[in-house]
Design a protein around this motif. Structure first.
Motif, PDB file in Angstrom:
ATOM      1  N   GLN A 107       4.863 -23.833 -11.884  1.00 52.91           N
ATOM      2  CA  GLN A 107       4.496 -22.680 -11.031  1.00 52.91           C
ATOM      3  C   GLN A 107       4.260 -21.470 -11.495  1.00 52.91           C
ATOM      4  OE1 GLN A 107       8.401 -22.178  -9.236  1.00 52.91           O
ATOM      5  NE2 GLN A 107       8.316 -24.139  -8.195  1.00 52.91           N
ATOM      6  N   ILE A 108       3.394 -20.687 -11.004  1.00 54.15           N
ATOM      7  CA  ILE A 108       2.799 -19.444 -11.434  1.00 54.15           C
ATOM      8  C   ILE A 108       4.136 -18.438 -11.270  1.00 54.15           C
ATOM      9  CG2 ILE A 108       1.332 -17.795 -10.685  1.00 54.15           C
ATOM     10  CD1 ILE A 108      -0.404 -19.694  -9.550  1.00 54.15           C
ATOM     11  N   LEU A 109       4.231 -17.661 -12.085  1.00 48.19           N
ATOM     12  CA  LEU A 109       5.203 -16.531 -12.336  1.00 48.19           C
ATOM     13  C   LEU A 109       4.714 -15.376 -11.633  1.00 48.19           C
ATOM     14  CD1 LEU A 109       6.537 -16.924 -16.146  1.00 48.19           C
ATOM     15  CD2 LEU A 109       7.680 -17.576 -13.901  1.00 48.19           C
ATOM     16  N   LYS A 110       5.808 -14.782 -10.671  1.00 49.62           N
ATOM     17  CA  LYS A 110       5.413 -13.827  -9.965  1.00 49.62           C
ATOM     18  C   LYS A 110       6.565 -12.763 -10.105  1.00 49.62           C
ATOM     19  CE  LYS A 110       1.129 -14.305  -8.411  1.00 49.62           C
ATOM     20  NZ  LYS A 110      -0.166 -13.151  -8.748  1.00 49.62           N
ATOM     21  N   PRO A 111       7.080 -12.099 -11.137  1.00 47.98           N
ATOM     22  CA  PRO A 111       8.101 -11.420 -11.194  1.00 47.98           C
ATOM     23  C   PRO A 111       8.296 -10.092 -10.602  1.00 47.98           C
ATOM     24  CG  PRO A 111       7.198 -11.647 -13.443  1.00 47.98           C
ATOM     25  CD  PRO A 111       6.188 -12.343 -12.528  1.00 47.98           C
ATOM     26  N   VAL A 112       6.999  -9.635 -10.078  1.00 45.86           N
ATOM     27  CA  VAL A 112       6.932  -8.299  -9.602  1.00 45.86           C
ATOM     28  C   VAL A 112       6.740  -8.409  -7.968  1.00 45.86           C
ATOM     29  CG1 VAL A 112       5.917  -6.091  -9.726  1.00 45.86           C
ATOM     30  CG2 VAL A 112       6.344  -7.175 -11.580  1.00 45.86           C
ATOM     31  N   LYS A 113       7.313  -7.900  -7.257  1.00 40.78           N
ATOM     32  CA  LYS A 113       6.849  -7.748  -5.817  1.00 40.78           C
ATOM     33  C   LYS A 113       6.700  -6.155  -5.293  1.00 40.78           C
ATOM     34  CE  LYS A 113       8.902 -11.944  -5.252  1.00 40.78           C
ATOM     35  NZ  LYS A 113       9.048 -12.112  -6.792  1.00 40.78           N
ATOM     36  N   TRP A 114       5.518  -6.135  -4.638  1.00 43.38           N
ATOM     37  CA  TRP A 114       5.181  -4.559  -4.355  1.00 43.38           C
ATOM     38  C   TRP A 114       5.451  -4.287  -2.877  1.00 43.38           C
ATOM     39  CZ3 TRP A 114       3.944  -1.194  -8.028  1.00 43.38           C
ATOM     40  CH2 TRP A 114       3.486  -1.751  -9.262  1.00 43.38           C
ATOM     41  N   ALA A 115       6.086  -3.342  -2.324  1.00 47.67           N
ATOM     42  CA  ALA A 115       6.124  -2.734  -1.186  1.00 47.67           C
ATOM     43  C   ALA A 115       5.508  -1.366  -1.109  1.00 47.67           C
ATOM     44  CB  ALA A 115       7.607  -2.665  -0.805  1.00 47.67           C
ATOM     45  N   TYR A 116       4.982  -0.905   0.255  1.00 48.53           N
ATOM     46  CA  TYR A 116       4.277   0.232   0.387  1.00 48.53           C
ATOM     47  C   TYR A 116       5.042   1.048   1.560  1.00 48.53           C
ATOM     48  CZ  TYR A 116       1.387  -2.632  -2.197  1.00 48.53           C
ATOM     49  OH  TYR A 116       1.015  -3.623  -3.198  1.00 48.53           O
ATOM     50  N   ALA A 117       5.084   2.349   1.582  1.00 43.16           N
ATOM     51  CA  ALA A 117       5.248   3.161   2.489  1.00 43.16           C
ATOM     52  C   ALA A 117       4.904   4.588   2.601  1.00 43.16           C
ATOM     53  CB  ALA A 117       6.900   3.241   2.949  1.00 43.16           C
ATOM     54  N   SER A 118       4.792   5.293   3.588  1.00 42.37           N
ATOM     55  CA  SER A 118       4.359   6.663   3.537  1.00 42.37           C
ATOM     56  C   SER A 118       5.262   7.649   4.616  1.00 42.37           C
ATOM     57  CB  SER A 118       2.907   6.756   4.180  1.00 42.37           C
ATOM     58  OG  SER A 118       2.903   6.432   5.685  1.00 42.37           O
ATOM     59  N   LYS A 119       4.991   8.813   4.261  1.00 46.22           N
ATOM     60  CA  LYS A 119       5.940   9.921   4.950  1.00 46.22           C
ATOM     61  C   LYS A 119       5.172  11.053   5.302  1.00 46.22           C
ATOM     62  CE  LYS A 119      10.472  12.264   5.305  1.00 46.22           C
ATOM     63  NZ  LYS A 119      11.576  12.711   4.706  1.00 46.22           N
ATOM     64  N   LYS A 120       4.791  11.579   6.390  1.00 48.98           N
ATOM     65  CA  LYS A 120       4.405  12.971   6.356  1.00 48.98           C
ATOM     66  C   LYS A 120       5.610  13.985   6.032  1.00 48.98           C
ATOM     67  CE  LYS A 120       0.982  11.337  10.079  1.00 48.98           C
ATOM     68  NZ  LYS A 120       0.598  11.698  11.539  1.00 48.98           N
ATOM     69  N   THR A 121       4.628  14.803   5.241  1.00 50.87           N
ATOM     70  CA  THR A 121       5.755  16.030   4.708  1.00 50.87           C
ATOM     71  C   THR A 121       5.324  17.251   5.172  1.00 50.87           C
ATOM     72  OG1 THR A 121       4.289  15.919   2.899  1.00 50.87           O
ATOM     73  CG2 THR A 121       6.181  14.501   2.871  1.00 50.87           C
ATOM     74  N   GLY A 122       4.437  17.558   6.078  1.00 54.82           N
ATOM     75  CA  GLY A 122       3.937  18.733   6.411  1.00 54.82           C
ATOM     76  C   GLY A 122       2.645  18.676   7.238  1.00 54.82           C
ATOM     77  N   LYS A 123       1.899  19.782   7.812  1.00 54.95           N
ATOM     78  CA  LYS A 123       0.831  19.740   8.694  1.00 54.95           C
ATOM     79  C   LYS A 123      -0.392  19.199   7.545  1.00 54.95           C
ATOM     80  CE  LYS A 123      -2.213  22.144  11.491  1.00 54.95           C
ATOM     81  NZ  LYS A 123      -2.717  23.337  11.932  1.00 54.95           N
TER      82      LYS A 123
END
Length: 148
Positions: free
Chosen positions: A20-36
């Protein structure tokens, strides 16, 4: 004949499981508006136990550092560099030098200034993951993060 077929199937299944191919890192993404017209993009790596990825700030001659490349866009500009928390720094015999890395999870943050209603931040992250026995080849992962 049935026993021979079962034995062959068992060998194939065990071979497939061990390769099996090792995939020990999982990535996740998000964003947040912080101002105009300002936002922060969050890029999180969740790392399997016993593994680690390296800081963006590594000396030459060591492991491949984590590197973010953001695709040029007319809808946003980067505001500063990608921030990271304080890494663990230790001497690694494999590289014969002090290295800085993250275990379990790490949250990278990139501030942006944007134009338009809902920009999408695209790019890649290149990283290398190691445990105390081995390092996997560097990997590049694409991301696309809508700013809402």
């Amino acid at each position: 004949m049935k026993k021979l077929m079962l034995l062959a199937a068992g060998v194939l299944i065990s071979f497939a499981a061990s390769s099996q191919i090792l995939k020990p890192v999982k990535w996740a993404y998000a964003s947040k508006k912080t101002g105009k017209n300002e936002a922060t993009v969050f890029i999180k790596a969740t790392i399997d136990n016993g593994w680690h990825i390296y800081s963006q700030n590594m000396a030459e001659g060591g492991p491949v550092k984590t590197t973010f490349t953001f695709a040029p866009s007319k809808s946003f500009t980067l505001n500063g560099t990608t921030a990271e928390p304080k890494p663990v720094t230790k001497f690694e015999k494999t590289f014969d030098m002090n290295v800085s890395y993250f275990e379990k999870s790490v949250l990278f943050q990139q501030k942006i200034k944007y134009t338009g209603a809902n920009p999408v931040v695209k790019g890649t992250v290149e990283f290398m993951v190691c445990d105390d026995q081995q390092c996997l080849p560097p990997e590049t992962v694409e991301f696309s993060i809508p700013v809402k």
